[in-house]
Design a protein around this motif. Sequence first.
Motif, short mmCIF file in Angstrom:
data_model
loop_
_atom_site.label_atom_id
_atom_site.label_comp_id
_atom_site.label_asym_id
_atom_site.label_seq_id
_atom_site.Cartn_x
_atom_site.Cartn_y
_atom_site.Cartn_z
N ARG A 40 0.84 -1.20 0.00
CA ARG A 40 0.00 0.00 0.00
C ARG A 40 0.88 1.25 0.00
N GLN A 41 0.31 2.37 -0.41
CA GLN A 41 1.05 3.63 -0.43
C GLN A 41 0.85 4.41 0.86
N LEU A 42 1.94 4.94 1.39
CA LEU A 42 1.92 5.82 2.55
C LEU A 42 2.61 7.12 2.11
N ILE A 43 1.87 8.20 2.11
CA ILE A 43 2.39 9.48 1.63
C ILE A 43 2.54 10.44 2.80
N ILE A 44 3.70 11.07 2.88
CA ILE A 44 3.95 12.09 3.90
C ILE A 44 4.04 13.43 3.17
N TYR A 45 3.17 14.35 3.56
CA TYR A 45 3.11 15.64 2.88
C TYR A 45 3.97 16.69 3.58
N ASP A 46 4.21 17.76 2.86
CA ASP A 46 5.00 18.89 3.34
C ASP A 46 4.19 19.78 4.29
N THR A 47 2.89 19.59 4.33
CA THR A 47 2.03 20.46 5.13
C THR A 47 1.93 19.97 6.56
N SER A 48 1.85 20.91 7.47
CA SER A 48 1.68 20.57 8.88
C SER A 48 0.55 21.42 9.45
N ASP A 49 0.07 21.00 10.59
CA ASP A 49 -1.01 21.75 11.23
C ASP A 49 -0.44 22.60 12.37
N THR A 50 -1.32 23.14 13.17
CA THR A 50 -0.88 24.02 14.25
C THR A 50 -0.06 23.29 15.31
N SER A 51 -0.16 21.95 15.36
CA SER A 51 0.63 21.19 16.33
C SER A 51 1.98 20.75 15.74
N ASN A 52 2.30 21.25 14.55
CA ASN A 52 3.54 20.92 13.85
C ASN A 52 3.63 19.45 13.45
N GLU A 53 2.49 18.78 13.35
CA GLU A 53 2.48 17.41 12.86
C GLU A 53 2.15 17.44 11.38
N ASN A 54 2.84 16.63 10.61
CA ASN A 54 2.61 16.61 9.17
C ASN A 54 1.40 15.75 8.81
N ILE A 55 0.80 16.08 7.68
CA ILE A 55 -0.33 15.31 7.17
C ILE A 55 0.23 14.08 6.45
N ALA A 56 -0.43 12.94 6.65
CA ALA A 56 -0.06 11.69 5.99
C ALA A 56 -1.32 11.01 5.48
N GLU A 57 -1.12 10.21 4.45
CA GLU A 57 -2.24 9.50 3.84
C GLU A 57 -1.82 8.07 3.56
N TYR A 58 -2.70 7.12 3.87
CA TYR A 58 -2.46 5.70 3.61
C TYR A 58 -3.48 5.27 2.57
N ILE A 59 -3.00 4.94 1.38
CA ILE A 59 -3.88 4.65 0.26
C ILE A 59 -3.92 3.14 0.01
N LEU A 60 -5.12 2.58 0.15
CA LEU A 60 -5.29 1.14 0.00
C LEU A 60 -5.49 0.71 -1.44
N ASN A 61 -6.01 1.61 -2.27
CA ASN A 61 -6.31 1.28 -3.67
C ASN A 61 -7.26 0.10 -3.75
N ASP A 62 -8.28 0.14 -2.89
CA ASP A 62 -9.26 -0.93 -2.78
C ASP A 62 -10.64 -0.29 -2.70
N LYS A 63 -11.52 -0.63 -3.64
CA LYS A 63 -12.85 0.00 -3.70
C LYS A 63 -13.73 -0.36 -2.52
N GLU A 64 -13.43 -1.47 -1.84
CA GLU A 64 -14.27 -1.93 -0.74
C GLU A 64 -13.87 -1.36 0.62
N VAL A 65 -12.69 -0.72 0.69
CA VAL A 65 -12.18 -0.24 1.97
C VAL A 65 -11.75 1.22 1.82
N ASP A 66 -12.06 2.03 2.83
CA ASP A 66 -11.69 3.45 2.80
C ASP A 66 -10.18 3.63 2.96
N ASP A 67 -9.67 4.69 2.34
CA ASP A 67 -8.30 5.13 2.58
C ASP A 67 -8.26 5.86 3.92
#
Length: 179
Positions: free
Chosen positions: A30-57
Amino acid sequence: MDSKRSSLPIYFLNTTWIVYAKTEKAITARQLIIYDTSDTSNENIAEYILNDKEVDDYIGKVRLDKTENYLVFNLNTKEDGHKYLHIKLKKGIGTKPELMLGQMNYIDHENELWTLNIIALKQTTQKIEIGIFNFESNHVPSTIKDYLLKSKKTSLTIPKETIIDFKKLYLYIQKNYFE
């Protein structure tokens, strides 16, 4: 927000990692993406992409632990936010790993709690296929397959040694599984 406020080293920003895990029936990639953007707590946004129509990312935050030895991901399903995925990857202090070992835990669609040993491989210019593969598949690098298939089924620990490349992973497998 401003990437300069990120708690992550620049090496990890705007990167894609392929996360390999062994389930009872297959090896997933599966894909795990770490973005350049952070929130007010200085934690970066990340996304875990399953590429599966039956399960949410999943989407959420990633930060360093206090020792700066691990990347810690806290993610929720994108659609409803009711399912959780937690990932911890051992990156080593001051390293630029091409792969990281870790654990992932989540509650599946049957409400069972799973903890899996995983390997995250940094995606470079080479395209890496993601999906669900049988244990004999050639889509999974052989060294990664060896580690996942030869790990004890009930093992919930990763090596104490920080493994950040194929050579160290190969040597670890040889020392711990073939002696």
